[in-house]
Design an enzyme around this catalytic site. Structure first.
Site, PDB file in Angstrom:
ATOM      1  N   ASP A 124       0.856  -1.190   0.000  1.00 47.49           N
ATOM      2  CA  ASP A 124       0.000   0.000   0.000  1.00 47.49           C
ATOM      3  C   ASP A 124       0.884   1.229   0.000  1.00 47.49           C
ATOM      4  O   ASP A 124       1.965   1.237   0.590  1.00 47.49           O
ATOM      5  CB  ASP A 124      -0.970   0.001   1.185  1.00 47.49           C
ATOM      6  N   ASP A 182      -9.720   3.631   6.096  1.00 48.85           N
ATOM      7  CA  ASP A 182      -8.617   3.558   7.049  1.00 48.85           C
ATOM      8  C   ASP A 182      -9.044   4.204   8.365  1.00 48.85           C
ATOM      9  O   ASP A 182      -9.133   5.426   8.477  1.00 48.85           O
ATOM     10  CB  ASP A 182      -7.402   4.279   6.449  1.00 48.85           C
ATOM     11  N   GLU A 204      -7.844   4.600  12.079  1.00 50.76           N
ATOM     12  CA  GLU A 204      -6.735   4.423  13.009  1.00 50.76           C
ATOM     13  C   GLU A 204      -6.571   5.647  13.884  1.00 50.76           C
ATOM     14  O   GLU A 204      -7.383   6.574  13.837  1.00 50.76           O
ATOM     15  CB  GLU A 204      -5.448   4.085  12.266  1.00 50.76           C
TER      16      GLU A 204
END
Length: 282
Positions: free
Chosen positions: A81, A170, A172
Site C-alpha cells: 500500500d 482507514d 486508526e
C-alpha cells in the site's frame, strides 16, 4: 500634509485585500507546502502527506518491522500500500519482486487528494496488479457520508473489471489529537456505518475496513457490527495476525510490515490469487 479622500482609501484597501487573497491562493496551491495543509470547513488538515495506512499504528502499538515476509502461511498473495509519502513508485520493480496487488491512498477528510494518485493507481494497474483505493478517515471533521462521497468522487470508486478492489476505509489513531477523534464509541460506530452504507449505495460494494484490534476496542467499544459485511484489513507488525476485532472470524488482508522492500508497507492476502480476483469482481 496630503489629504486622503475616502474613495481613494477604499480603493487602496480593496487592492491590498485582493493582492493578499491572490498570494494566499497561490500559496495554498503549492504542492508540498505547509499550506497544502488542506482546509476542511473550519478545520485544517496540517500534514495529510504524513498520514497513510499504518502511519499511526507503529507510533502507538510498535511491534517488529523486520520487513521479512511471514512464513508458514498457506496460499497468500503479496501486496503493498502506498500514499504520497512514496512519491512516484517503481511498479515494475515491485511486480518483478512478486507483488500482485496494491492499495493507494486517494483521499483524506473532504479536501485532500493524493497528488501522486494517478501514477500510483494507474501504474500498478498497468503492470498487471489488482489495485484499489483507500480513504484516511477524519471522523471529527465531517460526516461519514460526506467523506464517502468525497472518496468516491476522487478515485475511490469501483468497477467490475477484474482488476479493481473495493475501496478501503482507514480507521486508526488520530494524527492530530485525541485518539478517538473526540467521538464516543457509539458515535464512532454510527460514523463508520454512515461511511459504509454511503459507499455501498454509490458503488454497490461494501468497503474494506483497515483497523487495528487495539484501536477498534478503544474507539468502537469492540463493536461486532461490521464483521459479517466488511472485509478486514488488519495491521500487525510481527510473526502472526494475532487477535482480531470483534465480529470478524478471519482477516482478508494483513499488513505485516512497514519496512518492506521498494516501499515500506507490505501485505498478505489471506487466500490464493483466484480469491483475490473474486474480491475484485464482487
Amino acid at each position: 500634509m496630503p489629504v486622503h479622500r475616502p474613495g481613494s482609501v477604499r480603493r487602496a484597501l480593496s487592492a491590498l485585500i485582493g493582492t493578499l487573497a491572490a498570494l494566499l491562493a497561490m500559496t495554498l496551491a503549492l504542492p508540498g507546502s505547509a499550506f497544502a495543509a488542506q482546509v476542511q470547513g473550519d478545520k485544517a488538515i496540517p500534514h495529510p502527506e504524513d498520514d497513510w495506512a499504518g502511519s499511526q499504528i507503529a507510533k502507538h502499538e510498535g511491534g517488529s518491522t523486520t520487513g521479512e515476509a511471514p512464513t508458514g502461511l498457506l496460499a497468500t498473495v503479496e501486496g503493498v500500500d502506498v500514499s504520497s509519502h512514496q512519491g512516484n513508485v517503481s511498479w515494475s520493480t515491485l511486480w518483478s519482486s512478486g507483488v500482485r496487488f496494491a492499495y493507494v491512498k486517494a483521499t483524506e477528510g473532504t479536501s485532500y487528494t493524493n497528488p501522486y494518485f494517478a501514477q500510483q493507481y494507474n501504474g500498478s494497474y498497468n503492470v498487471g496488479m489488482i489495485r484499489g483505493a483507500y480513504h484516511f478517515a477524519l471522523p471529527n471533521n465531517s460526516t461519514g457520508a460526506a467523506q464517502a462521497n468525497y472518496f468516491v468522487d476522487h478515485g475511490g470508486g469501483w468497477s467490475k473489471d477484474g482488476k479493481t478492489l473495493p475501496g478501503a476505509l482507514d480507521m486508526e489513531y488520530n494524527p492530530y489529537g485525541a485518539t478517538c477523534y473526540g467521538l464516543s464509541a457509539s458515535a464512532m460506530v454510527n460514523w463508520i456505518k454512515s461511511f459504509s452504507s454511503t459507499y455501498k449505495s454509490r458503488t454497490g460494494r461494501d468497503p474494506v475496513i483497515y483497523t487495528s484490534t487495539s484501536w477498534w476496542k478503544t474507539c468502537t467499544g469492540n463493536s461486532a457490527a461490521f464483521g459479517g459485511v466488511n472485509p478486514l484489513w488488519i495491521p500487525r507488525y510481527g510473526s502472526s495476525v494475532g487477535e482480531l476485532p470483534a465480529g470478524w472470524g478471519f482477516h482478508t488482508i494483513w499488513q505485516y510490515t512497514s519496512t518492506g522492500p521498494t516501499v515500506g508497507d507490505h501485505n498478505k492476502f489471506n487466500g490464493a490469487m483466484d480469491r483475490l480476483q473474486a474480491l475484485a469482481n464482487g
